[in-house]
Scaffold this motif. Structure first.
Motif, mmCIF file in Angstrom:
data_model
loop_
_atom_site.group_PDB
_atom_site.id
_atom_site.type_symbol
_atom_site.label_atom_id
_atom_site.label_comp_id
_atom_site.label_asym_id
_atom_site.label_seq_id
_atom_site.Cartn_x
_atom_site.Cartn_y
_atom_site.Cartn_z
ATOM 1 N N GLU A 122 0.833 -1.213 0.000
ATOM 2 C CA GLU A 122 0.000 0.000 0.000
ATOM 3 C C GLU A 122 0.866 1.260 0.000
ATOM 4 O O GLU A 122 0.571 2.231 -0.695
ATOM 5 C CB GLU A 122 -0.929 0.009 1.224
ATOM 6 C CG GLU A 122 -1.978 -1.096 1.218
ATOM 7 C CD GLU A 122 -1.451 -2.411 1.760
ATOM 8 O OE1 GLU A 122 -0.260 -2.467 2.189
ATOM 9 O OE2 GLU A 122 -2.227 -3.392 1.778
ATOM 10 N N GLU A 123 1.945 1.227 0.788
ATOM 11 C CA GLU A 123 2.853 2.372 0.830
ATOM 12 C C GLU A 123 3.617 2.508 -0.480
ATOM 13 O O GLU A 123 3.868 3.619 -0.958
ATOM 14 C CB GLU A 123 3.827 2.207 2.004
ATOM 15 C CG GLU A 123 4.875 3.299 2.123
ATOM 16 C CD GLU A 123 4.301 4.671 2.422
ATOM 17 O OE1 GLU A 123 5.078 5.649 2.350
ATOM 18 O OE2 GLU A 123 3.093 4.795 2.708
ATOM 19 N N LEU A 124 3.966 1.390 -1.084
ATOM 20 C CA LEU A 124 4.659 1.414 -2.376
ATOM 21 C C LEU A 124 3.805 2.114 -3.431
ATOM 22 O O LEU A 124 4.294 2.988 -4.168
ATOM 23 C CB LEU A 124 4.963 -0.019 -2.823
ATOM 24 C CG LEU A 124 5.775 -0.164 -4.097
ATOM 25 C CD1 LEU A 124 7.262 -0.053 -3.785
ATOM 26 C CD2 LEU A 124 5.496 -1.494 -4.785
ATOM 27 N N VAL A 125 2.529 1.752 -3.490
ATOM 28 C CA VAL A 125 1.625 2.357 -4.465
ATOM 29 C C VAL A 125 1.451 3.843 -4.183
ATOM 30 O O VAL A 125 1.459 4.672 -5.104
ATOM 31 C CB VAL A 125 0.274 1.630 -4.465
ATOM 32 C CG1 VAL A 125 -0.751 2.380 -5.313
ATOM 33 C CG2 VAL A 125 0.438 0.197 -4.977
ATOM 34 N N ARG A 126 1.304 4.197 -2.908
ATOM 35 C CA ARG A 126 1.158 5.609 -2.555
ATOM 36 C C ARG A 126 2.372 6.414 -3.008
ATOM 37 O O ARG A 126 2.240 7.498 -3.602
ATOM 38 C CB ARG A 126 0.976 5.753 -1.040
ATOM 39 C CG ARG A 126 0.666 7.179 -0.585
ATOM 40 C CD ARG A 126 0.852 7.359 0.907
ATOM 41 N NE ARG A 126 2.256 7.308 1.294
ATOM 42 C CZ ARG A 126 3.091 8.340 1.177
ATOM 43 N NH1 ARG A 126 2.682 9.490 0.664
ATOM 44 N NH2 ARG A 126 4.348 8.215 1.559
#
Length: 206
Positions: A122-126
Motif C-alpha cells: 500500500e505504501e509502495l503504491v502511494r
C-alpha cells in the motif's frame, strides 16, 4: 538489542536492491551523509541519465542496448571501490538472475554486501503515485515488488514502511562507522542474515 553495524565490517560495497518507490534512493542519500568523507553513491538511474536513457527502466534499457550496459555500470562500481571508504549502489540487481553473478565477476575480491529494501504494498503504491521525478508506473513497481527479491540471500533487510530515510540510516551507522574489521562478505548466497530493521516511526515521504 541493536545488531552490530554492517559498516564495522570490511564489506565496502553495499548493493541496495528493491522495487521502484521502495525507498532505496532516499535511504542511500541519507546514509551517505553519515559515512566517512570520500564515500560514494552510485545510482543506476543516474547512470542511465548519463548515457542518454533517462527515464527508462534498467531492464528496458538492457533490452535495447545489450548486457554490456550492466557490465559497464558494475565496472564503475568496482573502480569506485578502489578508492572510496564505502560505495553505496542504488540498484535493481534482482531484475535479472545473471546480474548478481556478473557483479561478483567484475568486483573480484572486493567485499560485497546485499541489502534488501522493501515496504508494504500500500505504501509502495502511494509513493509511486506521488513521484515527481518521472511519470508514475504502478504496474512496474508492483511487478518488481513481487519478483525482484526472488532467489537472493541478503546480508541485511530494511523495511522502510514506517521509517524516514534518516531514521533508517541512523540505525545502520553508529558513530564508529568508519572503523571496520575483516569479516566482510563476498558471496550473496552465504551472507549472515542480520536482524531486519524496522521501527514504529512517522510515515516517511518518498
Amino acid at each position: 538489542i541493536r545488531p552490530p553495524s554492517p559498516f564495522q565490517h570490511s564489506g565496502r560495497i553495499f548493493i541496495f536492491n528493491g522495487a521502484s518507490s521502495s525507498g532505496k534512493t532516499s535511504l542511500c542519500k541519507a546514509l551517505l551523509s553519515l559515512l566517512p568523507a570520500g564515500s560514494v553513491l552510485l545510482s543506476v538511474d543516474d547512470f542511465l541519465d548519463a548515457n542518454g536513457m533517462g527515464g527508462m527502466h534498467l531492464i528496458h534499457a538492457v533490452r535495447k542496448i545489450g548486457p554490456e550496459l550492466v557490465r559497464s555500470f558494475h565496472e564503475t562500481v568496482f573502480r569506485a571501490s578502489l578508492h572510496a571508504p564505502f560505495v553505496l549502489v542504488d540498484h535493481v540487481i534482482g531484475e535479472s538472475p545473471d546480474w548478481p553473478d556478473e557483479l561478483r565477476r567484475q568486483c573480484g575480491e572486493a567485499k560485497l554486501l546485499l541489502v534488501k529494501v522493501a515496504c508494504d504494498v500500500e505504501e509502495l503504491v502511494r509513493r509511486e503515485h506521488a513521484r515527481t521525478d518521472r511519470k508514475a508506473d504502478v504496474f512496474h513497481a508492483l511487478r518488481q515488488h513481487t519478483s525482484i527479491h526472488e532467489g537472493l540471500f541478503y546480508d541485511l533487510e530494511i523495511d522502510t514502511t514506517r521509517l524516514s530515510p534518516q531514521q533508517a540510516a541512523a540505525l545502520l551507522v553508529p558513530q564508529q562507522a568508519n572503523s571496520f574489521n575483516n569479516n566482510g562478505m563476498n558471496d550473496f548466497s552465504h551472507g549472515e542474515n542480520l536482524k531486519s530493521l524496522a521501527a514504529d516511526a512517522r510515515r516517511p515521504e518518498r
